[in-house]
Design a protein around this motif. Structure first.
Motif, mmCIF file in Angstrom:
data_model
loop_
_atom_site.group_PDB
_atom_site.id
_atom_site.type_symbol
_atom_site.label_atom_id
_atom_site.label_comp_id
_atom_site.label_asym_id
_atom_site.label_seq_id
_atom_site.Cartn_x
_atom_site.Cartn_y
_atom_site.Cartn_z
ATOM 1 N N SER A 149 1.154 -1.123 -0.357
ATOM 2 C CA SER A 149 0.446 -0.076 -0.005
ATOM 3 C C SER A 149 0.966 1.513 -0.031
ATOM 4 C CB SER A 149 -1.765 -0.455 1.286
ATOM 5 O OG SER A 149 -1.951 1.182 1.505
ATOM 6 N N PHE A 150 0.335 2.565 -0.739
ATOM 7 C CA PHE A 150 1.191 3.506 -0.962
ATOM 8 C C PHE A 150 0.575 4.658 -0.833
ATOM 9 C CE2 PHE A 150 0.668 2.839 -5.247
ATOM 10 C CZ PHE A 150 -0.147 4.466 -5.999
ATOM 11 N N ILE A 151 0.620 5.778 -0.192
ATOM 12 C CA ILE A 151 0.325 7.405 -0.273
ATOM 13 C C ILE A 151 1.411 7.976 -0.219
ATOM 14 C CG2 ILE A 151 1.052 7.219 2.340
ATOM 15 C CD1 ILE A 151 -2.097 8.856 1.925
ATOM 16 N N ALA A 152 1.004 9.281 -1.771
ATOM 17 C CA ALA A 152 2.346 9.881 -1.810
ATOM 18 C C ALA A 152 1.455 11.570 -1.683
ATOM 19 C CB ALA A 152 2.377 9.323 -3.098
ATOM 20 N N GLY A 166 -3.136 4.712 -2.556
ATOM 21 C CA GLY A 166 -2.761 2.760 -3.627
ATOM 22 C C GLY A 166 -2.647 1.629 -3.402
ATOM 23 N N ASN A 167 -3.285 1.386 -3.714
ATOM 24 C CA ASN A 167 -2.038 -0.419 -3.754
ATOM 25 C C ASN A 167 -2.285 -1.427 -4.891
ATOM 26 O OD1 ASN A 167 -3.657 0.067 -1.052
ATOM 27 N ND2 ASN A 167 -5.089 -1.675 -1.539
ATOM 28 N N PHE A 168 -1.516 -2.182 -4.420
ATOM 29 C CA PHE A 168 0.209 -2.498 -5.987
ATOM 30 C C PHE A 168 0.077 -4.260 -5.575
ATOM 31 C CE2 PHE A 168 3.323 -0.321 -4.052
ATOM 32 C CZ PHE A 168 3.786 -1.250 -4.317
ATOM 33 N N ASN A 169 -0.062 -5.369 -5.716
ATOM 34 C CA ASN A 169 0.539 -6.790 -5.967
ATOM 35 C C ASN A 169 2.202 -7.207 -5.934
ATOM 36 O OD1 ASN A 169 1.227 -9.299 -6.062
ATOM 37 N ND2 ASN A 169 -0.882 -10.134 -7.074
ATOM 38 N N GLY A 172 -1.923 -3.040 -9.825
ATOM 39 C CA GLY A 172 -2.636 -1.894 -8.664
ATOM 40 C C GLY A 172 -3.774 -1.034 -9.771
ATOM 41 N N ARG A 173 -4.229 -0.253 -9.031
ATOM 42 C CA ARG A 173 -4.567 0.564 -9.012
ATOM 43 C C ARG A 173 -4.571 1.898 -7.917
ATOM 44 N NH1 ARG A 173 -10.277 -0.520 -6.736
ATOM 45 N NH2 ARG A 173 -10.417 -1.504 -4.302
ATOM 46 N N SER A 174 -4.819 3.173 -7.973
ATOM 47 C CA SER A 174 -5.076 4.185 -7.218
ATOM 48 C C SER A 174 -5.962 5.541 -7.861
ATOM 49 C CB SER A 174 -3.587 4.869 -7.702
ATOM 50 O OG SER A 174 -3.922 4.984 -9.189
ATOM 51 N N VAL A 175 -6.592 6.384 -6.973
ATOM 52 C CA VAL A 175 -6.647 7.321 -6.479
ATOM 53 C C VAL A 175 -5.925 8.253 -6.200
ATOM 54 C CG1 VAL A 175 -7.698 7.530 -4.526
ATOM 55 C CG2 VAL A 175 -8.795 8.009 -5.532
#
Length: 228
Positions: A182-185, A207-210, A216-219
């Motif tokens: 999981s990430f936040i930027a 976003g999250n990614f495998n 992954g996907r993001s907003v």
């Protein structure tokens, strides 16, 4: 950005995506089919995706959205790996470019391009924004987008060549499991082309990614204003 790996298996997961991605062609062109009409995302839709990502990852950042936003972007993404100088295996050093397809404010259907560089500082894996044009220069030029500054690490574009440019300020990645990170930027909007050429602002990407296949996907939620 600094990637705070919590357990040893996280390194194994990232290593798996490196091995898998190295078998892919880094010259493979992203899908740029922008003719299909897609409605712009609303605040409610963007917030819904944000909450889904939080729930999927177990809310690792414990953050709540604050403030008003006038730009929204929802995207499904695919990351790749390009080994850097001196690479001998593992997750770094190397570049992690990627592409995305989704919808964005004042664009409808949109495609995105991104790039980042990962390296070790001692035992800590660190990633920073890298020039998106260094990997996707030809694809961007085909869309009429040229002279993108090196500070631009990600870019979103519509079918008419309107594009918005993002500069990475700070990014934190947290592994959740072998197949989920999981990430936040924090990002700055530093211009673009067409209707976005004079826009500036700040935003946040969630976003999250495998890590085993780069999917992954993001907003993105951001505030935009006219600049000089």
């Amino acid at each position: 950005m600094k990637v705070n790996f919590l357990k040893p298996w996280a390194y194994l997961a990232v290593f798996a995506v490196v091995l898998g991605s190295c078998t892919e062609s880094v010259d493979e062109e992203p899908v740029l089919e922008l003719t299909q009409e897609v409605a712009e995302p609303s605040y409610e839709q963007a917030l819904g995706v944000w909450q889904e990502l939080d729930q999927e990852a177990g809310n690792p950042f414990g953050l709540r959205l604050a403030g008003n936003f006038n730009y929204f972007e929802i995207s499904r993404n695919q990351l790749f790996f390009i080994p850097g100088e001196g690479y001998q295996g593992g997750p770094a050093p190397g570049f992690y470019p990627g592409t995305g397809t989704g919808s964005a404010t004042r664009m409808g259907r949109s495609n995105s391009f991104l790039n980042q560089f990962a390296f070790f500082e001692g035992q800590e894996l660190v990633t920073v924004g890298a020039p998106v044009s260094a990997v996707f220069g030809e694809e961007l030029a085909a869309l009429g987008i040229e002279n993108v500054p090196d500070e631009v690490s990600s870019l979103t574009v519509d079918k008419k060549g309107n594009s918005i440019w993002f500069k990475n300020v700070k990014n934190t990645v947290t592994p959740v499991s072998e197949t989920l990170s999981s990430f936040i930027a924090e990002v700055e909007i530093v211009g673009g082309t067409g209707r976005f050429a004079r826009l500036r602002g700040t935003g946040i990407v969630r976003g999250n990614f495998n890590p085993t296949n780069g999917e992954g996907r993001s907003v993105t939620m951001a505030n935009l204003k006219n600049g000089k």
